[in-house]
Design an enzyme around this catalytic site. Structure first.
Site, PDB file in Angstrom:
ATOM      1  N   CYS A 106      11.847   7.887   9.303  1.00  0.00           N
ATOM      2  CA  CYS A 106      10.439   8.273   9.480  1.00  0.00           C
ATOM      3  C   CYS A 106       9.576   7.592   8.433  1.00  0.00           C
ATOM      4  O   CYS A 106       8.468   7.153   8.704  1.00  0.00           O
ATOM      5  CB  CYS A 106      10.262   9.784   9.452  1.00  0.00           C
ATOM      6  SG  CYS A 106      11.204  10.681   8.255  1.00  0.00           S
ATOM      7  N   VAL A 110       6.459   5.127   9.265  1.00  0.00           N
ATOM      8  CA  VAL A 110       5.077   5.511   9.006  1.00  0.00           C
ATOM      9  C   VAL A 110       4.369   4.473   8.132  1.00  0.00           C
ATOM     10  O   VAL A 110       3.203   4.165   8.345  1.00  0.00           O
ATOM     11  CB  VAL A 110       5.002   6.917   8.377  1.00  0.00           C
ATOM     12  CG1 VAL A 110       3.586   7.229   7.921  1.00  0.00           C
ATOM     13  CG2 VAL A 110       5.449   7.955   9.387  1.00  0.00           C
TER      14      VAL A 110
END
Lengths: 458, 474
Positions: A106, A110
């Site tokens: 993640c 991001v």
């Protein structure tokens, strides 16, 4: 631990309690272990990699090798290029894999790290040793589940490695889906037994079910080789097992190398194994050998012998969608009644598919994708069942429900060992499932029934 | 010397050969198969044993899934901490922020479980998308009337050590908010024991028997109210120094409570810990009771160790553990069993730790910081060890090499702390080192088996695998 659960079920939008899924990167790591001489690499903080390795180790009881970009605060602000370059340099100099299979996390998703660009730079700087390969999959943890991650890494294998030479060979490709090594081995045994010529990837048999050798092997002997995966582009067809884990890669292969594909369920239970065997038979243009027909006959024999104990028994099932769908089919074949069916992985197709299998008789069943184990428990409280089937985490519910008979099935299994070596796919796997289910039901009866009903012969 | 990553050479020493200090306290080299975890992991393991608190992981599902009830931190009462609660962040929240979801999840959980307090763990992604977790926590705390404490545990902040610190900061927010009346003069807090397999209970029993009051075990079998009033204790005993020294220092600064580093592992160290506390209070009754307790327990356990010591004498052990203090105790305990430590490593030791480790180890012992499986496997073979002590990721490596293994991390199932823990430890080491299984391992079956008759059940020549192996070597 779950004693406070009540039968009152409320829809929750913001909160996940006791999940029936985990995140994409672990699935990608597992898939990558199915390439021979491949080192999975986690592009993110080092905790992700440690967690995945520990979790896989608890399930397989085997060493799991993977590296990490060890992100720092700096990397999370300025991007992970420096970490990636250093990591790849180190990996090739010391661990010498044939392939480094990078998945994102993640964090790297991001901050927007562009992995193909990083690979390109690494290659252009002359740092990639000859004959070595880099592949990558985007596996944001905030989408899908571990199954999605597995599918994405399998697709990456196609995208990076498969090639079409122009000459179609006499082999087809087999995409096994998110199966344990023992199941992958059984899929191969069945296909080979039918006389098929095929290439299977990923293949974690002989990687994560290896024998005790007295040696530590960074790269065990198993896994599909780069050459095998490359040749999949020349296969005359692809047989993909499982919509969630395998179809994306099959589609990619069709798109990239024009290899047509056929999709079947994971061969769990009678009907799904029939469909698999039939598909292989057609592709191989051959007959099903007597040996496999005998296994089928033995399964039906066992199903008949045990039907008296199984008929109309109410079952709650949870697990990964590709597993749960054929399992529900099998339970119906056994005359059992799946009344609560849950997967943590999102996807409405799951609900449609299971509803179809249950038919009008199962109209009242709770069927839900993207759900968790608190909901499942609440439904069980409201409408009790005779049997629970699912991964290790089901044991909390089984205990809270007066030692509900519980059969461990799926990923992860952290507290028992049979899954490591004995398949649940194919006719023989189905026999193991029937044995497991009847054992669980009869064990409870033997433990708890009044003395006068305690019987020697069942 | 085995091949290691160039950048790691200074992180490996052999006692007697290298004079410079061991390089440690460094981030792992990118691209190494490090056995280390992240800050989030450190915070979770430290706080999660607080059994009547709510532990909510704010992030995608994985972070909440992988540490769901994996450590056997036992609770004598509530079991709330064993559930996995998370906000399961999705793409929409990553784009638009997760604060609303966090608030809703917190409110729902607090209404459902009525916890004594709540901890909210930030994961990597929360740090990047910029959720104001503190503001949400403040808001919910006001609305629900309980403490809602944010833990700054974003994984990228560092190794577990960084996470320990964040956890200590979070726990410290509860300290000082409770009533300390009734706490006696001879009172301690035990910091850094997590009640794995019930170890805090053993330790607590010793102190109570010796006449010392245990105000709080932090965080093993932990309770919010104990933390609130732990500043009333007169002495802090810090066991897992890596994780809890920071909290002890905060307590020292804010409340003037002195701290002592102790270990409850092994006879020698357990006795030393009890005497340390008893001497601190300088109370003759407590001292005498401590002497009685130690005398009785050592008198009971020491003779029982004899048969294990005889069987294990001369065996070689390698250990790779999280913190250095555990490593010190293990080296001593292994010595007590007649064994030699040939490799000692930790994930998070400090320079002073490694100096001390070097002092208590024999010449030739390899000392290593932040190792990886390839190194460890090579050391195990090169140093020809009989026992490996480590955690979940090391176990299958040891077994693959045909070496006994003892989990001294959170997956141990029997208590290894205290006097009786030493007996358990001896039993476990004995069981694994002398397991008849190893005779079937090709590499091991070639070794002289004079000291372990059980290995002769199958002679190497009859073991087909061993014959194969020898052919391969010839």
């Amino acid at each position: 631990m779950l004693n406070s659960t009540t039968s009152h079920h409320t829809e929750r939008q913001a909160l996940r309690v006791n999940p029936a899924k985990t995140c994409q990167p672990i699935g990608a790591m597992y898939a990558a272990l199915g390439i021979h001489n491949c080192l999975p690499h986690s592009h993110g903080s080092q905790g992700c990699c440690a967690y995945h390795r520990s979790h896989l180790t608890r399930h397989f009881k085997e060493p799991v090798m993977a590296t990490t970009s060890s992100f720092t605060e700096g990397a999370s602000v300025f991007g992970g290029l420096a970490n990636m370059t250093q990591a790849l340099t180190n990996i090739f100099s010391i661990y010498q894999p044939d392939v480094v299979a990078v998945h994102t996390t993640c964090l790297s998703e991001v901050i927007g790290d562009d992995l193909p660009m990083m690979f390109k730079k690494f290659r252009e700087d002359g740092k990639l040793p000859p004959g070595k390969h880099l592949i990558h999959a985007n596996t944001p943890s905030f989408q899908g589940s571990h199954i999605t991650g597995f599918a994405n890494m399998t697709t990456a294998m196609v995208r990076y490695l498969c090639e079409k030479s122009g000459e179609v060979c006499d082999r087809f490709n087999l995409l096994p889906g998110y199966l344990d090594p023992a199941d992958m081995r059984e899929v191969k045994r069945l296909a080979a037994g039918i006389g098929a010529r095929f290439v299977m990837f990923p293949d974690t048999s002989d990687v994560l079910d290896g024998p005790q050798t007295g040696r530590f092997q960074m790269y065990p002997q198993g896994g599909a080789t780069v050459e095998e995966i490359r040749s999949a582009g020349d296969g005359f067809a692809t047989l993909a097992l499982g919509f969630w884990a395998s179809e994306p890669a099959a589609k990619e292969l069709e798109h990239k190398c024009e290899v047509p594909y056929e999709l079947v369920e994971l061969p769990i239970g009678l009907g799904a194994t029939d469909a698999f065997v039939d598909a292989v038979r057609r592709l191989a243009a051959t007959e099903v050998p007597g040996e496999i027909e005998r296994e089928r006959g033995q399964l039906i024999d066992l199903m008949s012998d045990m039907s008296q104990y199984l008929h109309e028994k109410r079952v709650a099932v949870f697990g990964d969608p590709d597993h749960v769908i054929p399992l529900v089919r099998f339970l119906v074949e056994l005359g059992m009644r799946p009344v609560h069916v849950v997967t943590g992985t999102p996807g409405k197709a799951f609900e449609t598919n299971v509803r179809q299998l249950l038919g009008p008789a199962g109209a009242a069943a709770k069927v839900r994708a993207g759900e968790d184990l608190l909901s499942l428990h609440q439904w069980i409280k409201a409408e009790p069942v005779d049997l629970l089937i699912g991964n290790t985490y089901g044991k909390y519910i089984a205990r809270a429900e007066d030692n509900l008979p519980f059969v461990r099935f799926g990923f992860p299994i952290l507290d028992r060992v049979a899954h490591r070596l004995f398949p649940t796919v194919g006719y023989r796997g189905a026999m193991r499932l029937v044995a497991g289910i009847t054992d669980a039901l009869l064990d409870k009866k033997d433990r708890e029934c009044p003395e006068e009903f305690f019987e020697l012969v069942q | 010397m085995i091949q290691v990553l160039e950048q790691r050479r200074a992180q490996i020493h052999r006692k007697g050969e290298t004079a410079t200090p061991l390089r440690c306290d460094r981030r792992s080299v990118a691209g190494s198969v490090t056995q280390r975890a992240c800050a989030f992991c450190g915070s979770r393991v430290v706080l999660y044993p607080i059994a009547d608190a709510l532990h909510l992981v704010h992030g995608p599902i994985g972070c909440a899934a992988y540490n769901w009830d994996i450590r056997g931190a036992l609770s004598s009462g509530p079991q709330l901490h064993r559930n996995s609660f998370s906000t399961d962040l999705q793409e929409m929240e990553v784009i638009y922020g997760g604060e609303r979801k966090l608030k809703q999840a917190l409110e729902e959980l607090i209404d459902r479980y009525r916890p004594k307090a709540a901890f909210v763990y930030s994961t990597c992604i929360v740090g990047v998308i910029g959720d104001d977790v503190e503001a949400v926590c403040r808001q919910v705390a006001r609305a629900k009337g309980i403490d809602v404490i944010p833990v700054a545990s974003e994984g990228f902040r560092g190794t577990k050590k960084t996470g320990y610190q964040a956890a200590c900061e979070a726990a410290f927010k509860l300290v000082g908010t409770g009533d300390t009346t009734g706490i006696g003069a001879c009172s301690v807090n035990i910091l850094g024991d997590f009640n794995i397999a019930g170890e805090s209970w053993i330790i607590r029993r010793y102190f109570e028997e010796a006449g010392m009051e245990v105000v709080a075990t932090i965080t093993g079998d932990g309770r919010v109210d104990d933390l609130r009033r732990c500043h009333g204790a007169r002495l802090n005993l810090v066991q897992c120094s890596g994780s809890m020294t920071h909290l002890a220092k905060l307590l020292e600064t804010a409340h003037g409570i002195p701290m002592r580093r102790v270990s409850f592992f092994g006879l020698e160290d357990t006795a030393a810990a009890l005497y340390e506390a008893a001497n601190f209070f300088n109370d003759s009754a407590v001292l005498e009771r401590t002497r009685d307790l130690v005398g009785r327990e050592v008198g009971r356990v020491y003779p029982a160790l004899k048969k294990y010591r005889e069987a294990l004498a001369g065996k070689r052990a390698a250990l790779y553990v999280g913190g250095a203090f555990k490593a010190f105790s293990l080296v001593k305990a292994l010595k007590l069993l007649g064994m030699t430590t040939v490799l000692a490593g930790t994930q998070t030791g400090s320079p002073e730790d490694y100096e001390l480790l070097r002092e208590i180890c024999d010449d030739g012992t390899v000392i290593v910081d932040d190792s990886n499986p390839v190194e460890l496997a090579k050391f195990i073979l090169e140093l020809d060890v009989d026992l490996f002590i480590g955690g979940v990721k090391e176990r299958p490596i040891a077994y693959k090499l045909g070496v006994g293994f003892c989990d001294h991390n959170h997956e141990r199932k029997i208590p290894l702390a205290g006097f009786e823990g030493m007996l358990h430890f001896a039993r476990e080491v004995h069981a694994t080192v002398l397991s008849p299984v190893w005779q079937f391992v090709p590499r091991r079956s070639r070794r002289s088996s004079a000291s372990t008759p059980s290995r002769e059940i199958i002679s190497p020549s009859k073991n087909p695998a061993a014959v194969e192996e020898r052919k391969g070597l010839a």
